[in-house]
Design an enzyme around this catalytic site. Sequence first.
Site, PDB file in Angstrom:
ATOM      1  CG  ASN A 143      -1.684   1.228   1.477  1.00 33.86           C
ATOM      2  OD1 ASN A 143      -1.777   2.077   0.593  1.00 33.86           O
ATOM      3  ND2 ASN A 143      -2.275   1.352   2.659  1.00 33.86           N
ATOM      4  CE  LYS A 149      -0.022   3.140   4.863  1.00 32.36           C
ATOM      5  NZ  LYS A 149       0.102   3.228   6.311  1.00 32.36           N
ATOM      6  CG  HIS A 206      -5.618   1.822   5.411  1.00 33.66           C
ATOM      7  ND1 HIS A 206      -5.189   2.768   6.316  1.00 33.66           N
ATOM      8  CD2 HIS A 206      -4.585   0.959   5.249  1.00 33.66           C
ATOM      9  CE1 HIS A 206      -3.939   2.484   6.679  1.00 33.66           C
ATOM     10  NE2 HIS A 206      -3.557   1.393   6.045  1.00 33.66           N
ATOM     11  CD  GLU A 248      -2.736   5.431   6.983  1.00 32.81           C
ATOM     12  OE1 GLU A 248      -2.714   5.476   5.740  1.00 32.81           O
ATOM     13  OE2 GLU A 248      -1.812   4.938   7.659  1.00 32.81           O
ATOM     14  CD  GLU A 305      -3.150  -2.628   7.403  1.00 34.50           C
ATOM     15  OE1 GLU A 305      -2.029  -2.800   6.932  1.00 34.50           O
ATOM     16  OE2 GLU A 305      -3.865  -1.651   7.132  1.00 34.50           O
ATOM     17  N   GLY A 364       2.904   2.170  10.706  1.00 33.17           N
ATOM     18  CA  GLY A 364       3.869   3.252  10.553  1.00 33.17           C
ATOM     19  C   GLY A 364       4.631   3.612  11.821  1.00 33.17           C
ATOM     20  CB  SER A 415       5.554  -1.928  11.874  1.00 33.27           C
ATOM     21  OG  SER A 415       5.179  -0.587  12.164  1.00 33.27           O
TER      22      SER A 415
HETATM   23  P1  PGA Z   1       3.156   0.246   7.492  1.00 37.13           P
HETATM   24  O1  PGA Z   1       1.650   0.446   6.992  1.00 37.13           O
HETATM   25  O2  PGA Z   1       3.665  -1.037   6.902  1.00 37.13           O
HETATM   26  O3  PGA Z   1       3.896   1.453   6.987  1.00 37.13           O
HETATM   27  O4  PGA Z   1       3.108   0.176   8.990  1.00 37.13           O
HETATM   28  C1  PGA Z   1       0.791  -0.648   6.837  1.00 37.13           C
HETATM   29  C2  PGA Z   1      -0.533  -0.204   6.295  1.00 37.13           C
HETATM   30  O5  PGA Z   1      -1.073   0.808   6.745  1.00 37.13           O
HETATM   31  O6  PGA Z   1      -1.105  -0.852   5.388  1.00 37.13           O
END
Ligand code: PGA
Length: 247
Positions: A9, A11, A92, A94, A162, A168, A207
């Site tokens: 992803n 983003k 997601h 976010e 997640e 992140g 992560s």
């Molecule tokens: P990350 O994000 O691997 O940067 O922690 C994962 C995600 O939000 O899909």
Amino acid sequence: MRKKLAAGNWKMNGLSASLTEVSALIEAHPAPVCEVLLCPPATLVAGMAAVAAGRIAVGGQDCHAKASGAHTGDISAAMLKDAGASHVIVGHSERRADHGESNADVLAKAEAALTDGMVAVICIGETEAERDAGTTLDVIGGQLAGSTPEAATGANTVIAYEPVWAIGTGRTPTLEQIAEVHDFLRAELVKRFGAEGEAFRLLYGGSVKPSNATEIFAVPNVDGALVGGASLKAADFGAIIEALSQA
Ligand code: PGA
């Protein structure tokens, strides 16, 4: 029996120059044992699909629940598909946090994806406060039930667990915590969909990086990963693809 899936992803990252990472990835891993999916920003879907030429799958990061209409700035599943996407991430954290998307909203988007013959990658996960309060399984159970369409099958739907606090941050749950959630999700899917519940891929996300991928992929009921930051560079995502291919 479940084909493993390494999903990236991007983003809100990536300009057309970033597509060189995709050619580098494909060149370094021409025949991965697992399925590989990259979800770039919508502006790069068509370009990435052209570079990928079917060798990896390309997905969107969100879609509108409707096929078309007066929704300025939104993109429908049909449009993503038309641009070359076969998958779309929905729900997601976010999107849930920044755009106030509810389970009902995510469900409608997932249904739109399925209607257009796309694979929905439905994201769920608890916040740190919810984990601290001991409500993790209640929260993700509710998200799973509320966001997954009745028409979902192992072929058209992927579930990504997640934990919000792991995205992140460089922090990950313990392997026991991942196992607990993934076993719970599997049981819930079997309860709702019967034997078909065994066919859904369950991804872990938050992560994931080359240094922790192997141990995470060894956890039962982890069928792959949804990777954010580490999917931006061919070398890192390639190492994760290798770890998954060997799991
Ligand atoms: P990350 O994000 O691997 O940067 O922690 C994962 C995600 O939000 O899909």
